[in-house]
Design an enzyme around this catalytic site. Sequence first.
Site, PDB file in Angstrom:
ATOM      1  CD  GLU A   1      55.705 -60.153  -6.482  1.00 50.26           C
ATOM      2  OE1 GLU A   1      56.240 -59.573  -5.538  1.00 50.26           O
ATOM      3  OE2 GLU A   1      55.593 -59.959  -7.666  1.00 50.26           O
TER       4      GLU A   1
ATOM      5  CB  CYS B   1      46.084 -58.737 -10.034  1.00 48.88           C
ATOM      6  SG  CYS B   1      46.955 -59.002 -11.653  1.00 48.88           S
TER       7      CYS B   1
ATOM      8  CB  CYS C   1      55.665 -66.364 -18.034  1.00 49.39           C
ATOM      9  SG  CYS C   1      54.548 -66.261 -19.191  1.00 49.39           S
TER      10      CYS C   1
ATOM     11  CB  CYS D   1      55.797 -60.781 -23.421  1.00 49.23           C
ATOM     12  SG  CYS D   1      54.553 -61.970 -23.860  1.00 49.23           S
TER      13      CYS D   1
ATOM     14  CB  CYS E   1      56.339 -59.315 -19.666  1.00 51.94           C
ATOM     15  SG  CYS E   1      55.800 -60.008 -17.857  1.00 51.94           S
TER      16      CYS E   1
ATOM     17  CB  SER F   1      48.318 -59.767 -24.201  1.00 53.40           C
ATOM     18  OG  SER F   1      48.106 -59.811 -22.524  1.00 53.40           O
ATOM     19  CG  LEU F   2      46.322 -56.744 -30.409  1.00 51.32           C
ATOM     20  CD1 LEU F   2      45.839 -58.093 -30.985  1.00 51.32           C
ATOM     21  CD2 LEU F   2      45.046 -55.654 -30.692  1.00 51.32           C
ATOM     22  CG  HIS F   3      50.888 -56.179 -25.837  1.00 50.71           C
ATOM     23  ND1 HIS F   3      50.217 -55.461 -25.079  1.00 50.71           N
ATOM     24  CD2 HIS F   3      51.047 -57.336 -25.204  1.00 50.71           C
ATOM     25  CE1 HIS F   3      50.053 -55.862 -24.088  1.00 50.71           C
ATOM     26  NE2 HIS F   3      50.386 -57.181 -23.892  1.00 50.71           N
TER      27      HIS F   3
ATOM     28  CB  CYS G   1      50.424 -54.312 -15.600  1.00 48.31           C
ATOM     29  SG  CYS G   1      48.994 -53.889 -15.594  1.00 48.31           S
TER      30      CYS G   1
HETATM   31  N1  SAH Z   1      50.026 -63.793 -19.572  1.00 48.62           N
HETATM   32  C1  SAH Z   1      48.931 -63.315 -19.749  1.00 48.62           C
HETATM   33  C2  SAH Z   1      48.597 -62.381 -18.324  1.00 48.62           C
HETATM   34  C3  SAH Z   1      49.677 -61.928 -17.632  1.00 48.62           C
HETATM   35  S1  SAH Z   1      50.173 -60.242 -17.677  1.00 48.62           S
HETATM   36  C4  SAH Z   1      48.975 -62.308 -20.854  1.00 48.62           C
HETATM   37  O1  SAH Z   1      49.669 -62.225 -21.535  1.00 48.62           O
HETATM   38  O2  SAH Z   1      47.828 -61.842 -21.035  1.00 48.62           O
HETATM   39  C5  SAH Z   1      49.015 -59.116 -17.684  1.00 48.62           C
HETATM   40  C6  SAH Z   1      49.018 -57.799 -18.597  1.00 48.62           C
HETATM   41  O3  SAH Z   1      50.187 -56.897 -18.449  1.00 48.62           O
HETATM   42  C7  SAH Z   1      49.416 -58.475 -20.218  1.00 48.62           C
HETATM   43  O4  SAH Z   1      48.682 -57.708 -20.938  1.00 48.62           O
HETATM   44  C8  SAH Z   1      50.834 -58.017 -20.234  1.00 48.62           C
HETATM   45  O5  SAH Z   1      51.255 -58.069 -21.584  1.00 48.62           O
HETATM   46  C9  SAH Z   1      51.288 -56.914 -19.520  1.00 48.62           C
HETATM   47  N2  SAH Z   1      52.304 -56.366 -19.355  1.00 48.62           N
HETATM   48  C10 SAH Z   1      53.401 -57.137 -19.194  1.00 48.62           C
HETATM   49  N3  SAH Z   1      54.563 -56.669 -18.928  1.00 48.62           N
HETATM   50  C11 SAH Z   1      54.293 -55.362 -18.802  1.00 48.62           C
HETATM   51  C12 SAH Z   1      54.859 -54.057 -18.520  1.00 48.62           C
HETATM   52  N4  SAH Z   1      56.086 -54.101 -18.163  1.00 48.62           N
HETATM   53  N5  SAH Z   1      54.066 -52.970 -18.487  1.00 48.62           N
HETATM   54  C13 SAH Z   1      52.759 -52.876 -18.627  1.00 48.62           C
HETATM   55  N6  SAH Z   1      52.256 -53.987 -19.039  1.00 48.62           N
HETATM   56  C14 SAH Z   1      52.846 -55.248 -19.037  1.00 48.62           C
END
Ligand code: SAH
Length: 375
Positions: free
Chosen positions: A91, A104, A111, A115, A118, A232-234, A352
């Site tokens: 997508e 995007c 993947c 994570c 995700c 992507s720190l989180h 996202c």
């Molecule tokens: N693999 C890359 C890019 C993909 S996702 C990365 O990890 O950065 C883009 C962003 O969306 C990332 O920061 C990811 O962690 C975040 N993301 C993934 N799942 C999500 C969700 N359910 N809600 C909000 N953000 C999410």
Amino acid sequence: MRTNLLGLDPGALAGFFAELGEKPFRAKQVLRWVHRCGEADFARMSDLAKGLRETLARSAEVAPPRLVRESQAADGTQKWLLDVGAGNAVETVFIPEANRGTLCVSTQAGCTMACQFCSTGRQGFNRNLTTAEIIGQLWWVSRALRAREAPAQSAAQAPGVTRSEDRVISNVVLMGMGEPLLNFDNVVPALRLMLDDHAYNLSRRRVTLSTVGIVPMIDRLRDECPVALAVSLHAPNDELRSRLVPVNQKYPLAELLAACRRYLERSPRDFITFEYVMLDGVNDSAAHARELVGIAAEVPSKFNLIPFNPFPNSGFRRSPPEVIRRFAERLLAAGIICTTRKTRGEDIDAACGQLAGQVQDRTRRAGRAARAACC
Ligand code: SAH
């Protein structure tokens, strides 16, 4: 086998024309036809000699991934589903805003990063997208937006009427499905096409690659094709981050932050964007905010808080709005630039982490997860 010109970056296209015994400017002409005009039919490339058009028709093609479906959310966000063969689909999402239009882009079918929050991560992994499949997303969307714009433009021919910026792709973010730095060899040629004057002509500051934090590849990107970088720190510490983002076990925070500092030596922007998904009761406390202040002191950065976008059986909840607001205020009070991402396209699952496409999982991770959930 005909060569798919969508898969060739500007250098490779010049090489292709050199082999045909043609002058280098032919490559530039063809780049413009293919990427600026969205033309796939060599016969219509009117400023190429007839003989060359015939040669190209025999030896080359412009073959984008097949368009399966287009959907539009109530807020104007649009999503395209593209078939990349063998039961896989990816997508791409266009987000129009008043002063810019952001596309995007996905880089992998599925993947491997797993994570926890995700939905792409839950689907498992099939394969890397090719350069043609990555740039093919821009190719399709630019074409669709142009086609839509054309009637509007002819209806508004009054002098001084300009087309609104939100109708065109002004920014690209590699934040769709997949981890771009694990598909480096196909992603970098696609970046070069995005940046090329004769193709999509975007500035390095307007192309953002988002990575989970693959440390050695951050260095390679810096050396080979620096664009704006989002990480992507989180989570603000290794213990929590290793749980949410398993690759942290391999590349822990100290190494990741050092790579970010090295990246800034060549980055087109003087900060790294840290993405931080807001998960209720998981990473959204005052103590977490305090720890983040320590991280921000180590790397010139801006924070982008992403309210968690739910999907079935995710096991997470979005932090309540007032918690997100207070978290942002704590960062701001410490002098950290911090924005909260507006959630767009939720009604078509285009937000996202909601992109799921269709992945024929070859890692069997999705199957294992499903079994674990059953037990
Ligand atoms: N693999 C890359 C890019 C993909 S996702 C990365 O990890 O950065 C883009 C962003 O969306 C990332 O920061 C990811 O962690 C975040 N993301 C993934 N799942 C999500 C969700 N359910 N809600 C909000 N953000 C999410």
